[in-house]
Design a protein around this motif. Structure first.
Motif, mmCIF file in Angstrom:
data_model
loop_
_atom_site.group_PDB
_atom_site.id
_atom_site.type_symbol
_atom_site.label_atom_id
_atom_site.label_comp_id
_atom_site.label_asym_id
_atom_site.label_seq_id
_atom_site.Cartn_x
_atom_site.Cartn_y
_atom_site.Cartn_z
ATOM 1 N N SER A 2 6.994 31.791 42.248
ATOM 2 C CA SER A 2 8.107 30.843 42.329
ATOM 3 C C SER A 2 8.599 30.474 40.932
ATOM 4 O O SER A 2 7.921 30.740 39.925
ATOM 5 C CB SER A 2 7.674 29.584 43.070
ATOM 6 O OG SER A 2 6.769 28.838 42.264
ATOM 7 N N LYS A 3 9.762 29.836 40.876
ATOM 8 C CA LYS A 3 10.318 29.409 39.581
ATOM 9 C C LYS A 3 9.375 28.427 38.895
ATOM 10 O O LYS A 3 9.151 28.515 37.686
ATOM 11 C CB LYS A 3 11.688 28.763 39.800
ATOM 12 C CG LYS A 3 12.374 28.394 38.505
ATOM 13 C CD LYS A 3 13.747 27.784 38.727
ATOM 14 C CE LYS A 3 14.353 27.365 37.401
ATOM 15 N NZ LYS A 3 15.638 26.698 37.570
ATOM 16 N N LYS A 6 6.465 30.340 37.478
ATOM 17 C CA LYS A 6 6.889 31.081 36.273
ATOM 18 C C LYS A 6 6.995 30.146 35.076
ATOM 19 O O LYS A 6 6.595 30.495 33.961
ATOM 20 C CB LYS A 6 8.232 31.774 36.523
ATOM 21 C CG LYS A 6 8.140 32.984 37.402
ATOM 22 C CD LYS A 6 9.516 33.616 37.618
ATOM 23 C CE LYS A 6 9.424 34.803 38.562
ATOM 24 N NZ LYS A 6 10.730 35.379 38.873
ATOM 25 N N THR A 7 7.555 28.952 35.288
ATOM 26 C CA THR A 7 7.680 27.976 34.205
ATOM 27 C C THR A 7 6.309 27.533 33.723
ATOM 28 O O THR A 7 6.049 27.446 32.517
ATOM 29 C CB THR A 7 8.498 26.747 34.663
ATOM 30 O OG1 THR A 7 9.776 27.183 35.117
ATOM 31 C CG2 THR A 7 8.676 25.750 33.530
ATOM 32 N N SER A 42 10.241 18.711 31.680
ATOM 33 C CA SER A 42 9.865 20.009 32.250
ATOM 34 C C SER A 42 8.368 20.254 32.122
ATOM 35 O O SER A 42 7.738 20.790 33.034
ATOM 36 C CB SER A 42 10.613 21.143 31.547
ATOM 37 O OG SER A 42 11.983 21.082 31.840
ATOM 38 N N ASN A 46 5.499 20.187 35.445
ATOM 39 C CA ASN A 46 4.613 21.292 35.801
ATOM 40 C C ASN A 46 3.137 20.990 35.559
ATOM 41 O O ASN A 46 2.262 21.677 36.081
ATOM 42 C CB ASN A 46 5.005 22.542 35.010
ATOM 43 C CG ASN A 46 6.303 23.125 35.508
ATOM 44 O OD1 ASN A 46 6.335 23.821 36.504
ATOM 45 N ND2 ASN A 46 7.406 22.793 34.830
#
Length: 197
Positions: A2-3, A6-7, A42, A46
């Motif tokens: 998923s995004k 990945k982040t 960000s 995460n």
């Protein structure tokens, strides 16, 4: 992937080398945002906090080291050759590792012992995994009949780790590979004189 995954992976991979060379405690959130190009929001979107980033980056560094060593060892057939491959791995990769901040195991262990106590379990788990890898090789040598049967496998495995990490510490501190080579030569001598049949 998923995004978000990945982040998260991007943050780990981008920060791993910096944490290892600058230090886990000394690397700030500003360093992390600068390296990744992401905002604080960000990062914390995460990871719960910097501690979680530190643990993930250490695990990434330790896995990268372990995978490289495993690749060198897996090319060899016999237990003796595999132990020699482990020693040769440290002899041939020292210069590159030194230029990238040194051994991630040693670096993290030093910080986890002093003040980053939340990192201690991850470091401990990786040293135990290394011990188990070496112990498995020694047990394989016993099964092959090339190593003495009545060895204290775990004790020898930890002795090798202590010598290697001590050699790395002195070589990094004094900027001379001589000390690592002395430690690796001592491990070889122990293998040849005390372990081989």
């Amino acid at each position: 992937m998923s995004k978000a995954e990945k982040t998260r992976q991007l943050i780990i991979e981008k920060t791993a080398d910096v944490f290892n060379s600058k230090g886990y405690a000394a690397t700030s959130l500003s360093d992390i945002t600068k390296i990744t190009g992401l905002t604080k929001g960000s990062i914390y979107g995460n990871f719960d906090d910097k501690e979680e980033v530190v643990i993930a980056a250490f695990k990434f560094n330790a896995k990268r080291l372990r995978d490289s060593m495993d690749a060198a060892i897996s090319k060899e057939e016999t237990a003796y050759e595999q132990l020699m491959a482990m020693l040769n791995f440290y002899k041939t990769t020292w210069k590159k590792a030194a230029s990238q901040g040194g051994c991630p195991m040693l670096n993290a262990a030093t910080e986890a012992d002093d003040h980053l106590l939340f990192l201690r379990d991850a470091v401990k788990d990786n040293f135990i995994a290394w011990q188990k890898k070496v112990s498995t090789i020694i047990e394989k040598g016993k099964a092959e009949g090339s190593f003495k049967v009545h060895l204290q496998t775990e004790t020898y495995a930890y002795t090798f780790i202590m010598l290697i990490e001590g050699g790395i510490l002195l070589s990094r501190t004094l900027n001379q590979i001589t000390h690592l080579n002395t430690a690796l030569d001592r491990v070889k001598l122990i293998i040849d004189q005390e372990i081989v049949n």
